[in-house]
Design a protein around this motif. Structure first.
Motif, PDB file in Angstrom:
ATOM      1  N   UNK A  21     -10.041  36.905 -29.877  1.00  0.00           N
ATOM      2  CA  UNK A  21     -10.592  37.030 -28.519  1.00  0.00           C
ATOM      3  C   UNK A  21      -9.631  37.789 -27.604  1.00  0.00           C
ATOM      4  N   UNK A  22      -8.355  37.558 -27.756  1.00  0.00           N
ATOM      5  CA  UNK A  22      -7.356  38.237 -26.926  1.00  0.00           C
ATOM      6  C   UNK A  22      -7.383  39.740 -27.194  1.00  0.00           C
ATOM      7  N   UNK A  23      -7.454  40.110 -28.456  1.00  0.00           N
ATOM      8  CA  UNK A  23      -7.465  41.524 -28.835  1.00  0.00           C
ATOM      9  C   UNK A  23      -8.734  42.233 -28.371  1.00  0.00           C
ATOM     10  N   UNK A  24      -9.856  41.540 -28.436  1.00  0.00           N
ATOM     11  CA  UNK A  24     -11.121  42.194 -28.113  1.00  0.00           C
ATOM     12  C   UNK A  24     -11.533  42.071 -26.644  1.00  0.00           C
ATOM     13  N   UNK A  25     -11.095  40.990 -25.969  1.00  0.00           N
ATOM     14  CA  UNK A  25     -11.572  40.750 -24.606  1.00  0.00           C
ATOM     15  C   UNK A  25     -10.463  40.474 -23.598  1.00  0.00           C
ATOM     16  N   UNK A  26      -9.208  40.501 -24.020  1.00  0.00           N
ATOM     17  CA  UNK A  26      -8.125  40.174 -23.115  1.00  0.00           C
ATOM     18  C   UNK A  26      -8.076  38.701 -22.747  1.00  0.00           C
ATOM     19  N   UNK A  27      -8.585  37.879 -23.635  1.00  0.00           N
ATOM     20  CA  UNK A  27      -8.665  36.426 -23.464  1.00  0.00           C
ATOM     21  C   UNK A  27      -7.270  35.835 -23.295  1.00  0.00           C
ATOM     22  N   UNK A  28      -7.122  34.799 -22.475  1.00  0.00           N
ATOM     23  CA  UNK A  28      -5.824  34.158 -22.261  1.00  0.00           C
ATOM     24  C   UNK A  28      -5.888  32.679 -22.629  1.00  0.00           C
ATOM     25  N   UNK A  29      -4.709  32.068 -22.762  1.00  0.00           N
ATOM     26  CA  UNK A  29      -4.653  30.623 -22.990  1.00  0.00           C
ATOM     27  C   UNK A  29      -5.322  29.892 -21.833  1.00  0.00           C
ATOM     28  N   UNK A  30      -5.128  30.412 -20.644  1.00  0.00           N
ATOM     29  CA  UNK A  30      -5.747  29.810 -19.457  1.00  0.00           C
ATOM     30  C   UNK A  30      -7.271  29.850 -19.554  1.00  0.00           C
ATOM     31  N   UNK A  31      -7.824  30.968 -20.026  1.00  0.00           N
ATOM     32  CA  UNK A  31      -9.278  31.092 -20.191  1.00  0.00           C
ATOM     33  C   UNK A  31      -9.812  30.019 -21.139  1.00  0.00           C
ATOM     34  N   UNK A  32      -9.122  29.848 -22.274  1.00  0.00           N
ATOM     35  CA  UNK A  32      -9.562  28.861 -23.254  1.00  0.00           C
ATOM     36  C   UNK A  32      -9.470  27.456 -22.679  1.00  0.00           C
ATOM     37  N   UNK A  33      -8.337  27.148 -22.070  1.00  0.00           N
ATOM     38  CA  UNK A  33      -8.123  25.809 -21.517  1.00  0.00           C
ATOM     39  C   UNK A  33      -9.163  25.479 -20.456  1.00  0.00           C
ATOM     40  N   UNK A  34      -9.444  26.443 -19.606  1.00  0.00           N
ATOM     41  CA  UNK A  34     -10.456  26.239 -18.555  1.00  0.00           C
ATOM     42  C   UNK A  34     -11.827  25.986 -19.169  1.00  0.00           C
ATOM     43  N   UNK A  35     -12.191  26.783 -20.176  1.00  0.00           N
ATOM     44  CA  UNK A  35     -13.494  26.621 -20.827  1.00  0.00           C
ATOM     45  C   UNK A  35     -13.614  25.260 -21.510  1.00  0.00           C
ATOM     46  N   UNK A  36     -12.485  24.729 -21.998  1.00  0.00           N
ATOM     47  CA  UNK A  36     -12.483  23.421 -22.672  1.00  0.00           C
ATOM     48  C   UNK A  36     -12.345  22.266 -21.683  1.00  0.00           C
ATOM     49  N   UNK A  37     -12.193  22.592 -20.397  1.00  0.00           N
ATOM     50  CA  UNK A  37     -12.080  21.552 -19.382  1.00  0.00           C
ATOM     51  C   UNK A  37     -10.709  20.907 -19.313  1.00  0.00           C
ATOM     52  N   UNK A  38      -9.703  21.620 -19.748  1.00  0.00           N
ATOM     53  CA  UNK A  38      -8.340  21.098 -19.726  1.00  0.00           C
ATOM     54  C   UNK A  38      -7.610  21.646 -18.499  1.00  0.00           C
ATOM     55  N   UNK A  39      -6.716  20.854 -17.936  1.00  0.00           N
ATOM     56  CA  UNK A  39      -5.993  21.245 -16.725  1.00  0.00           C
ATOM     57  C   UNK A  39      -4.788  22.141 -16.993  1.00  0.00           C
ATOM     58  N   UNK A  40      -4.178  22.003 -18.146  1.00  0.00           N
ATOM     59  CA  UNK A  40      -2.976  22.760 -18.473  1.00  0.00           C
ATOM     60  C   UNK A  40      -3.334  24.118 -19.057  1.00  0.00           C
ATOM     61  N   UNK A  41      -2.781  25.181 -18.492  1.00  0.00           N
ATOM     62  CA  UNK A  41      -3.077  26.520 -18.997  1.00  0.00           C
ATOM     63  C   UNK A  41      -2.446  26.756 -20.372  1.00  0.00           C
ATOM     64  N   UNK A  42      -1.436  25.975 -20.729  1.00  0.00           N
ATOM     65  CA  UNK A  42      -0.770  26.157 -22.020  1.00  0.00           C
ATOM     66  C   UNK A  42      -1.243  25.134 -23.065  1.00  0.00           C
ATOM     67  N   UNK A  43      -2.306  24.433 -22.773  1.00  0.00           N
ATOM     68  CA  UNK A  43      -2.817  23.390 -23.670  1.00  0.00           C
ATOM     69  C   UNK A  43      -3.096  23.926 -25.070  1.00  0.00           C
ATOM     70  N   UNK A  44      -3.788  25.067 -25.170  1.00  0.00           N
ATOM     71  CA  UNK A  44      -4.119  25.627 -26.482  1.00  0.00           C
ATOM     72  C   UNK A  44      -2.848  26.011 -27.241  1.00  0.00           C
TER      73      UNK A  44
END
Length: 87
Positions: A21-44
């Motif tokens: 996802x990062x390579x194709x869309x510039x996805x970040x750890x923050x994006x994933x964490x937010x989508x999963x409903x987690x508060x920490x941007x470094x959770x993943x």
């Protein structure tokens, strides 16, 4: 990206998913964490490194974020239990 059924460790699967996802869309750890409903941007990142584990509830959220089918979700849950097993 490989099919989830080719993995034996959910952490490796999530790492590959994130990198794809990062390579194709510039996805970040923050994006994933937010989508999963987690508060920490470094959770993943902590999850991938093995310093955090998934509960059943959180595993269900992650399965939705990565858009797994019903069969894939069942396999993902089995991977979570297998990877986190103590024996």
């Amino acid at each position: 990206m490989k099919c989830i059924f080719e993995y034996t460790n959910y952490r490796t699967y999530l790492k590959d998913f994130y990198e794809h996802k990062k390579a194709s869309e510039g996805y970040t750890y923050r994006d994933f964490s937010k989508a999963a409903g987690m508060n920490s941007s470094s959770w993943l990142l902590h999850l991938i490194r093995g310093t955090k584990c998934l509960s059943t509830e959180t595993a269900a959220r992650v399965a939705k974020v990565v858009k797994l089918t019903e069969d894939e979700t069942e396999y993902f849950f089995a991977l979570v239990h297998f990877t986190q097993a103590e024996s």
